[in-house]
Design an enzyme around this catalytic site. Structure first.
Site, mmCIF file in Angstrom:
data_model
loop_
_atom_site.group_PDB
_atom_site.id
_atom_site.type_symbol
_atom_site.label_atom_id
_atom_site.label_comp_id
_atom_site.label_asym_id
_atom_site.label_seq_id
_atom_site.Cartn_x
_atom_site.Cartn_y
_atom_site.Cartn_z
ATOM 1 N N GLN A 32 -0.308 -33.336 37.882
ATOM 2 C CA GLN A 32 -0.579 -33.929 39.190
ATOM 3 C C GLN A 32 0.705 -34.382 39.882
ATOM 4 O OE1 GLN A 32 -4.353 -36.319 39.539
ATOM 5 N NE2 GLN A 32 -4.282 -36.266 37.308
ATOM 6 N N LYS A 62 -7.661 -43.309 32.815
ATOM 7 C CA LYS A 62 -6.318 -43.817 32.537
ATOM 8 C C LYS A 62 -6.161 -45.268 32.992
ATOM 9 C CE LYS A 62 -3.878 -42.346 36.742
ATOM 10 N NZ LYS A 62 -3.555 -43.706 37.186
ATOM 11 N N THR A 63 -6.772 -45.618 34.128
ATOM 12 C CA THR A 63 -6.667 -47.002 34.602
ATOM 13 C C THR A 63 -7.361 -47.948 33.639
ATOM 14 O OG1 THR A 63 -6.638 -46.220 36.892
ATOM 15 C CG2 THR A 63 -7.121 -48.543 36.541
ATOM 16 N N ARG A 123 -10.766 -33.710 42.574
ATOM 17 C CA ARG A 123 -11.325 -34.840 43.327
ATOM 18 C C ARG A 123 -12.847 -34.759 43.356
ATOM 19 N NH1 ARG A 123 -8.028 -37.638 42.013
ATOM 20 N NH2 ARG A 123 -7.352 -35.840 40.818
ATOM 21 N N ASP A 145 2.449 -46.854 35.797
ATOM 22 C CA ASP A 145 1.365 -45.935 36.119
ATOM 23 C C ASP A 145 1.914 -44.773 36.954
ATOM 24 O OD1 ASP A 145 -1.179 -44.923 36.245
ATOM 25 O OD2 ASP A 145 -1.877 -46.299 37.804
ATOM 26 N N GLU A 146 1.234 -43.625 36.908
ATOM 27 C CA GLU A 146 1.634 -42.442 37.683
ATOM 28 C C GLU A 146 3.112 -42.109 37.465
ATOM 29 O OE1 GLU A 146 -0.636 -40.792 38.940
ATOM 30 O OE2 GLU A 146 -2.229 -42.074 39.717
#
Length: 760
Positions: A263, A42-43, A616, A232-233
């Site tokens: 998330q 995504k980044t 993770r 973002d997020e």
């Protein structure tokens, strides 16, 4: 830039993206929702989109606003954008956290006096500063700090502010005793900050929104300036952040939000998952792009994660997949107790180090609460494994550093009442608590700030010794404040802290700890100089602002080769080759509070937290629970987490002989597994099957139906023996019972696992 060069840059930006990422990048106008699964790049997609807008001339850099949740993420995004564009082409983008961007906006706009009572020199109060205000107000209102924790007061006020509930409305709605007490403090807290020309973190978002609503020209100015908004997020945004981004983008509607509802784990901080779930309702014409390919984890881990999150009903649907290799199966560990669980984690680390030559920083041990770190720390320390605990005392939270910063903050903003009273008598200078209270009373009576009262200390009813001490302290700050216009800030800071006798006081402790504290204060001065050397426009004020806006995630040391211990919440956004998740037991993960909360929301957030922890892991994943734990000096029996029933066991394996068995396919989910009855013989960290005690006495009597377990009933447990049900709570699969056992005392049991027999 020629059109040919522009096309080449655009092609280069798109070159390494997959089809879904390209789709998101090429959407250069209108609302866009990018649903990005963990490890889906995504980044990369977000930074590519920002660079692409500039490359194809859809926007100038100064027309782009990009908002993140940590300074570290903002720096990484900026680095990537600049790397994708020709030299100098990406300069001028407004990029940073919500709080840092809005703080800069306020510094600019408050010069015009848009918010009465505030100047562009306003102080930023961190959590500790706010708590000092609250503690002082609690004393003034005779509220016992032993009966009501100041941290709870701060949290309630923060939630009210973020929900945009005014003090009057809060007082009307107050129902519980603590809410009624907080209602007495809410308005005075706001007034105290206002008089001090100070803002807490909530204000850094609320005040711009207030500014936009009261001054339409200011809002229009930023709508015209920031023609493309990126967030973002987005699943972590709260109500105020949602309203800010909506206000800025409502004119041009060029808003791109990136996030993953699966998330969303910060509701306790005010994050509202509805912001991302309802994006299509706010923007019916929004384009939706799903990034579902995972580049981080093995197929095994991705399949397990997908099976976890499918247990939630309130979500945006997506199907995770990966082209990575299958990888090892996820290991299930059932330990006899918490110590054995910790030893197993340490053994896994040593084994992988030997077999795979991993660095220590490739490992993470995750848990639900900070209190769970102790046995892991003990085990790692005993076996010589270096580690770090994320969430420990950070540099800028150490007392000596906070004291030094308090002097500097007061020198910059003399109306900063919190920091004034923090250091007015530190080191000791004959300004005791009684004198400080007289200073406060004089300021309140005359309607002036504490500093203005200090300037009039000759008129106060204090003794000569105290009056002279107040004058010396005032002159100390005033003299060095005047030097800021002609001397380097680091030199002024050094002289101020030396003449305030801060170094002399710290040097009284000749131990290693005392030496370290002196070095920490010296490091503050070095940091000021480094800050000034970076940019000619940097000042002591900008340094103090950058410190106030630091987050835990910004203070990590990526090059430190140590095993990382942290809570599942703290792990978000990180990745490790090997992840060990401990404490998968009912009441611990998920927590008792979540289990007994009405409705599914709390359990679903716990499940999302489990999903975050699992994703993770890159190569290896261990999931562990313990049969018993030492809590408050007593050994308590544990029940495996309900989440362990839900996972896809086709990609798992037990460590040794497992206490788990596949569920029968008839009438039950074939995906899950459940524990065998307790009362099994132990061998190390696992158990082998043998007949449980009391089995013969029951004559094979089947477990009672959950609905038949009622208060007063006599029951038999294969683990605890016979007893009487004292009370029950919850319904269906969430139903629990408190049982007074004849020989084992009170036990609270989750009935879906307890398999109690009714005795006639």
């Amino acid at each position: 830039m020629s059109e040919l060069a522009s096309n080449r840059d655009a092609e280069r930006i798109l070159r390494d993206l997959n089809d879904r990422q390209k789709e998101a990048v090429r959407c250069t106008s209108g609302p866009l929702l990018v649903i990005a699964g963990p490890g889906s790049g995504k980044t990369r997609a977000l930074t590519a989109r920002v660079a692409y807008l500039i490359a194809v001339r859809a926007a100038w850099p100064s027309q782009i606003l990009a908002l993140t949740f940590t300074n570290k993420a903002a720096r990484e995004m900026q680095r990537r954008v600049l790397a994708l564009l020709p030299r100098g082409a990406g300069q001028g983008i407004a990029m940073g956290t919500f709080h840092s961007v809005m703080a800069r906006l306020l510094r600019r706009e408050l010069r015009d006096g848009w918010l009465p009572g505030y100047t562009n020199r306003f102080a930023i109060y961190d959590k500790d500063d706010s708590l000092r205000v609250i503690r002082q107000l609690m004393d003034e209102h005779n509220i016992d700090k032993k009966s009501i924790n100041p941290n709870s007061v701060a949290a309630i006020i923060s939630r009210a502010k973020n929900a945009m509930i005014a003090p009057g409305q809060f007082e009307q709605n107050a129902r519980t005793p603590i809410e009624k007490q907080v209602a007495k403090l809410y308005h005075p807290y706001l007034e105290t900050l206002h008089r001090a020309d100070a803002m807490d973190f909530d204000d850094l978002l609320l005040k711009p929104l207030e500014l936009f609503r009261s001054c339409p020209p200011v809002l229009e100015k930023y709508q015209q300036r920031w023609r493309h908004v990126h967030i973002d997020e987005y699943q972590d945004t709260n109500r105020v952040q949602y309203l800010l981004s909506h206000a800025i983008s409502q004119d041009h509607r060029n808003i791109c939000v990136v996030g993953d509802d699966a998330q969303s784990i910060y509701s306790f901080r005010g994050a509202d998952m509805r912001n991302i779930l309802d994006f299509n309702k706010d923007y019916p014409d929004a384009k939706v792009v799903r990034l579902e390919q995972n580049y981080r984890s093995t197929q095994t881990i991705v399949r397990l994660a997908d099976s976890i999150i499918k247990g939630n009903t309130n979500q945006l649907k997506k199907n995770l997949w990966t082209q990575n290799d299958p990888g090892d199966r996820v290991v299930l560990i059932d330990a006899l107790n918490g110590v054995m669980e910790a030893n197993k984690a340490t053994d896994c680390i040593r084994s992988h180090r030997q077999r795979n030559a991993y660095a220590y920083k490739d490992f993470a041990i995750l848990y639900r609460t900070n209190a769970q770190s102790r046995p892991f720390e003990d085990s790692l320390r005993a076996k010589g494994v270096p580690y770090r605990v994320v969430g420990g005392t950070s540099f800028y939270q150490r007392k000596e550093v906070k004291d030094a910063l308090a002097y500097l903050r007061l020198m910059v903003n003399t109306d900063d009442q919190v920091n004034l009273f923090r250091i007015i008598n530190y080191p000791t200078r004959a300004i005791g608590l009684k004198t400080q209270e007289k200073l406060r009373s004089y300021a309140r009576f005359n309607g002036i700030s504490a500093w203005e009262a200090l300037e009039q200390c000759g008129n106060m009813p204090v003794g000569t010794r105290a009056s002279n001490a107040l004058k010396r302290f005032r002159d100390l700050i005033t003299r060095h404040r005047a030097q800021l216009s002609s001397s380097p800030p680091d030199e002024v800071a050094r002289r101020l802290l030396t003449r305030a006798n801060l170094f002399m006081d710290l040097n009284k402790d000749s131990t290693d700890r005392g030496v370290m504290r002196v070095q920490n204060v010296q490091e503050v001065i070095s940091a000021i100089k480094e800050h000034m050397d970076k940019d000619a426009e940097h000042t002591l004020s900008t340094y103090l602002q950058s410190i106030a806006l630091l987050t835990d995630a910004d203070e990590g040391q990526d090059d430190d080769d140590r095993v990382t211990l942290m809570t599942l919440h703290a792990s978000k956004g990180l990745e490790f080759k090997v992840v060990f998740i401990g404490g998968l037991e009912e009441g611990l993960f998920p927590t008792y509070r979540a289990i007994h909360s009405p409705g599914p929301n709390a359990i679903e957030e716990e499940r999302r937290l489990f999903y975050v922890g699992v994703t993770r892991a890159e190569r290896h994943l261990y999931l562990a629970c313990a049969r018993s734990r030492l809590r408050f000096g007593r050994v308590e029996d544990c029940v495996p987490s309900q989440f362990l029933e839900e996972i896809d066991t086709s990609v798992t394996r037990p460590e040794g002989t497992s206490p788990y068995e596949r569920r029968p396919k008839a009438g039950r989910s074939a995906r899950g597994y459940r524990p065998q009855p307790y009362g099994l013989s132990s061998h190390g960290d696992t158990f082998t099957n043998r007949p449980a005690p009391h089995r013969e006495a029951t004559g094979g009597m089947p477990a009672a139906r959950i609905k038949d377990i009622k208060p007063g009933a006599r029951v038999l447990s294969e683990t605890f023996g016979t007893g009487r049900v004292v009370s029950t709570s919850g319904r269906g699969l969430q139903k629990t019972a408190t049982v007074q056992f004849d020989t084992r005392g009170h036990k609270k049991l989750m009935l879906r696992y307890a398999r109690l027999r009714l005795l006639r």
